[in-house]
Scaffold this motif. Structure first.
Motif, short mmCIF file in Angstrom:
data_model
loop_
_atom_site.label_atom_id
_atom_site.label_comp_id
_atom_site.label_asym_id
_atom_site.label_seq_id
_atom_site.Cartn_x
_atom_site.Cartn_y
_atom_site.Cartn_z
N ARG A 48 0.82 -1.21 0.00
CA ARG A 48 0.00 0.00 0.00
C ARG A 48 0.86 1.26 0.00
O ARG A 48 0.50 2.27 -0.60
N THR A 52 1.73 5.19 -3.12
CA THR A 52 1.09 6.41 -2.65
C THR A 52 1.15 7.48 -3.74
O THR A 52 2.07 7.48 -4.57
N PRO A 53 0.18 8.39 -3.78
CA PRO A 53 0.19 9.43 -4.82
C PRO A 53 1.49 10.21 -4.87
O PRO A 53 1.96 10.58 -5.96
N TRP A 73 0.52 1.53 -14.29
CA TRP A 73 1.24 1.35 -13.03
C TRP A 73 1.58 -0.12 -12.90
O TRP A 73 0.72 -0.96 -12.70
N GLU A 78 0.28 -3.85 -5.65
CA GLU A 78 -0.15 -2.57 -5.10
C GLU A 78 -1.49 -2.15 -5.67
O GLU A 78 -2.16 -1.27 -5.11
N HIS A 82 -5.88 -3.08 -2.85
CA HIS A 82 -6.92 -2.09 -2.58
C HIS A 82 -8.32 -2.61 -2.88
O HIS A 82 -9.31 -1.92 -2.62
N GLU A 89 -10.24 3.60 -8.19
CA GLU A 89 -10.01 4.98 -7.75
C GLU A 89 -8.54 5.37 -7.95
O GLU A 89 -8.23 6.49 -8.34
N GLN A 90 -7.64 4.43 -7.68
CA GLN A 90 -6.22 4.70 -7.90
C GLN A 90 -5.94 5.03 -9.36
O GLN A 90 -5.22 5.99 -9.68
N SER A 104 -3.58 -0.20 -14.52
CA SER A 104 -2.58 -0.87 -13.69
C SER A 104 -2.46 -2.32 -14.12
O SER A 104 -3.32 -2.86 -14.83
#
Length: 243
Positions: A48, A52-53, A73, A78, A82, A89-90, A104
């Protein structure tokens, strides 16, 4: 020339990307930008923190300046830790920040399985069993049936990055299930680009691996198709679905 952006955490198996770029044999450029991995551990907490952003923002800026048309990504774990909604959302956040289509590796596996009509899949993961189970749950949330999950228990990306073709083949054989349409090997720390023909010959079915589906997903986002038999069935079949 189509430029594909790949955000890659750390330095475990990044040499697969120039190999894939060469095997594509077309006007495709893979722009690889490394991100800070933080703690190298196959655990939910460490993964996680990897994405991170703040860790991704600097890499996204470099990709935007490179002329990339889409970004993926490249960290399967990772994404799926989530859950389906959290991973969506990522990706939406990546797209907003990058100003280009984004996805991703976790979603790439689902889309690639749909592309080759593999409704039933078996999973061979380098991860411990708990992470392998989370990946299977993510696939199920994407509409796939998971016939079996085999975890190998590696605790770091660095460890997975030392595996050679013999270990990769052994993982795929251990994971294979007669009822599976394809075998999925997550973990972008694993070298697989050179082994795809051997993997599919050994198992007699399509094999989807993390780097392979990451580049395919970037091509999909950029609305490009490339026939590259050395990269497996995913890169040789006619499109079955458009997602």
């Amino acid at each position: 020339m189509t430029a594909l952006g790949v955000l890659y955490p750390g330095h475990s198996a990044e040499d697969d990307y120039p190999r894939i770029e060469q095997l594509l044999g077309s006007d495709i450029r893979v722009e690889l930008v490394h991100t800070d991995i933080g703690e190298d551990a196959h655990s939910v907490g460490a993964l996680r923190q990897t994405g991170t952003p703040e860790r991704l923002a600097a890499g996204l800026e470099r990709l935007r300046l490179s002329g990339a048309e889409a970004v993926v990504w490249a960290c399967a774990g990772e994404g799926f830790v989530h859950g389906w909604e959290g991973a969506q959302e990522q990706v939406r956040g990546l797209a907003r920040t990058a100003g280009m289509p984004a996805s991703s590796t976790s979603f790439a596996f689902v889309h690639a399985a749909q592309e080759i009509a593999a409704a039933r899949v078996a999973v061979g993961a380098t991860y411990p069993d708990d992470l392998a189970g989370l990946f299977a749950a993510f696939l199920r949330a994407g509409g796939l049936e998971v016939t079996g999950v085999h975890g190998s228990g590696t605790v770091t990306a660095a460890e997975a990055g030392t595996w050679g073709e013999a270990e990769v083949l052994a993982l795929a054989r251990a994971a294979d299930d007669p009822g599976a349409d394809a075998v999925l090997l997550p973990d972008t720390a694993l070298h697989t680009a050179a082994s795809l023909p051997a993997l599919e010959k050994e198992l007699g079915k399509p094999v989807l691996t993390a780097h392979q589906v990451t580049v395919w997903e970037a091509l999909r986002l950029a609305d490009r198709r490339v026939n590259a038999p050395a990269l497996g069935a995913l890169f040789t079949r006619e499109p079955i679905v458009q997602v």
